[in-house]
Write an enzyme that holds these catalytic residues in place. Structure first.
Site, PDB file in Angstrom:
ATOM      1  N   LYS A 202       0.876  -1.179   0.000  1.00  0.00           N
ATOM      2  CA  LYS A 202       0.000   0.000   0.000  1.00  0.00           C
ATOM      3  C   LYS A 202       0.906   1.219   0.000  1.00  0.00           C
ATOM      4  CE  LYS A 202      -3.600   2.211   2.871  1.00  0.00           C
ATOM      5  NZ  LYS A 202      -4.056   2.367   4.288  1.00  0.00           N
ATOM      6  N   HIS A 221      -6.678   1.949  14.445  1.00  0.00           N
ATOM      7  CA  HIS A 221      -6.980   0.577  14.009  1.00  0.00           C
ATOM      8  C   HIS A 221      -5.815  -0.349  14.350  1.00  0.00           C
ATOM      9  CE1 HIS A 221      -4.363   2.076  10.833  1.00  0.00           C
ATOM     10  NE2 HIS A 221      -4.097   0.813  10.513  1.00  0.00           N
ATOM     11  N   ASP A 223      -3.873  -3.647  12.349  1.00  0.00           N
ATOM     12  CA  ASP A 223      -3.841  -4.185  10.990  1.00  0.00           C
ATOM     13  C   ASP A 223      -4.429  -5.598  10.989  1.00  0.00           C
ATOM     14  OD1 ASP A 223      -2.681  -1.821  10.192  1.00  0.00           O
ATOM     15  OD2 ASP A 223      -0.701  -2.664   9.795  1.00  0.00           O
ATOM     16  N   HIS A 277      -2.919   1.759  16.188  1.00  0.00           N
ATOM     17  CA  HIS A 277      -2.174   2.910  15.662  1.00  0.00           C
ATOM     18  C   HIS A 277      -3.057   3.792  14.785  1.00  0.00           C
ATOM     19  CE1 HIS A 277      -1.775  -0.422  12.763  1.00  0.00           C
ATOM     20  NE2 HIS A 277      -1.559   0.477  11.830  1.00  0.00           N
TER      21      HIS A 277
HETATM   22  C1  OGA Z   1      -2.032   1.680   7.428  1.00  0.00           C
HETATM   23  C2  OGA Z   1      -1.264   2.467   8.411  1.00  0.00           C
HETATM   24  C3  OGA Z   1       0.552   3.937   8.932  1.00  0.00           C
HETATM   25  C4  OGA Z   1       1.414   4.994   8.330  1.00  0.00           C
HETATM   26  O1  OGA Z   1      -2.017   2.061   6.232  1.00  0.00           O
HETATM   27  O2  OGA Z   1      -2.627   0.658   7.838  1.00  0.00           O
HETATM   28  O3  OGA Z   1      -1.450   2.237   9.581  1.00  0.00           O
HETATM   29  O4  OGA Z   1       2.439   5.301   8.948  1.00  0.00           O
HETATM   30  N1  OGA Z   1      -0.347   3.369   7.996  1.00  0.00           N
HETATM   31  O5  OGA Z   1       1.081   5.537   7.278  1.00  0.00           O
HETATM   32 NI    NI Z   2      -2.184   0.237   9.852  1.00  0.00          NI
END
Ligand code: OGA
Ligand code: NI
Length: 335
Positions: A202, A221, A223, A277
């Site tokens: 992602k 959330h 993961d 987080h």
């Molecule tokens: C996510 C996330 C954290 C970040 O995409 O699940 O928690 O540091 N990203 O961007």
């Molecule tokens: Ni995340």
């Protein structure tokens, strides 16, 4: 395209000092009110070059139990490759909006893959200050190049190279996490799908925001994955919930941020914790991050490892196919 990307809102924005109401979080989520500024330890940093493997295992196990997150330095992925990964991702998001929309996640698609602005429904109808791109990078059989940017042309080779490098780190992590539970080295990896584990890349793109005090990039959330390996850019924004406080993750150039996800928490019967987080955004700068989510195949059943159970330690979680677990989480249904 009907969907408004946050990046497009920002570049066309009339209001330079304000944000649309749908981005304003309730007070109990606003970072200006809820970020902790007192003295608190940093997220553990673990050096993979330490000569004593038992020491590394001990640190990883403690961090996964007490925090559910740690940073790794000297992990073996060359810094210049991480910089190239960041560069090609940035170049994609710098393309004109129409060019990015070519990769838009098809409406109603079952997979998360593609360019988009939001996953899941927010109960209060609020939006996240972020756009993203999802595509799988491993194993070869699950890659759909339709969702890989053709521009810049180096996007593909760089992501292929990163996939190979990140696999080596992931294998080590699974081994050490297993040994930290007193198990054989291959148990955790096998417990979430072995060679069939899917690597979902992602890219998070968090544009500058006139009111970073009021909004969030991604809301609180854990993961869904087994584990997540994340590369951030230099703009801070990741926060973790520890001992009742939201605290900032420190940026360490070249470090990997490892999140324990729900599936390892389940396998370990709660000995390792999935970290809660969220992310904040910056007033002037674009924040970006590159998490790779390690996920079991949809049909794969994940449940507490029998080796960790006995009459005194009953299972805390129900075994479940990963696709059913995801469905419930996505639709906010009980597991
Ligand atoms: C996510 C996330 C954290 C970040 O995409 O699940 O928690 O540091 N990203 O961007
Ligand atoms: Ni995340």
């Amino acid at each position: 395209m009907e969907v408004e990307r946050v990046q497009a809102i920002v570049s066309s924005s009339l209001a330079k000092d304000n944000i649309p109401l749908e981005f304003v979080r309730p007070e109990d989520e606003q970072p200006a009110i809820t970020t902790f500024h007192g003295l608190i330890p940093d997220i553990p940093v673990i050096d993979f070059n330490h000569p004593d493997q038992d020491h590394i295992i001990h640190l990883i196990a403690n961090a996964s139990r007490d925090w559910g997150i740690f940073q790794v330095v000297n992990h073996g992925i060359p810094f210049h490759l991480i910089q190239k990964l960041q560069q090609v991702g940035k170049e994609f998001f710098d393309l004109p909006q129409e060019e990015k929309e070519v990769y838009a996640k098809p409406p109603g698609a079952l997979t998360l893959e593609g360019y988009g602005s939001k996953i899941g429904k927010d109960v209060n109808g609020k939006k996240n200050w972020a756009d993203h791109l999802f595509h799988k990078i491993w194993p070869a059989s699950c890659i759909n190049h339709q969702f890989w940017p053709k521009n810049p042309p180096s996007y593909r080779p760089v992501n292929e190279e990163y996939a190979q490098e990140v696999r080596k780190v992931v294998d080590k992590l699974f081994e050490w996490l297993s040994m930290g539970l007193g198990l054989e080295a291959d148990v955790l990896k096998q417990g979430v799908g072995g060679e069939e584990i899917e690597y979902l890349m992602k890219i998070n793109y968090y544009p500058p925001c006139p009111r970073p005090d009021l909004t969030l990039g991604v809301t609180s959330h854990t993961d869904l994955s087994a584990m997540t390996v994340l590369v951030p850019n230099e703009v801070p924004g990741l926060q973790v919930f520890k001992d009742g406080h939201w605290i900032d993750a420190k940026y360490i150039p070249g470090a990997l941020i490892i999140h324990i996800g729900d599936q390892i928490e389940i396998l370990s019967n709660g000995k390792y914790k999935a970290v809660l987080h969220r992310t904040t955004v910056d007033k002037e700068k674009t924040r970006m991050s590159w998490p790779v989510f390690l996920e079991p195949p949809g049909e794969f059943v994940v449940g507490p490892l029998p080796q960790l159970l006995d009459p005194q330690i009953p299972p805390k979680y129900k075994p479940k196919k990963f696709k059913d677990y995801s469905y419930c989480k996505f639709h906010k249904l009980p597991q």
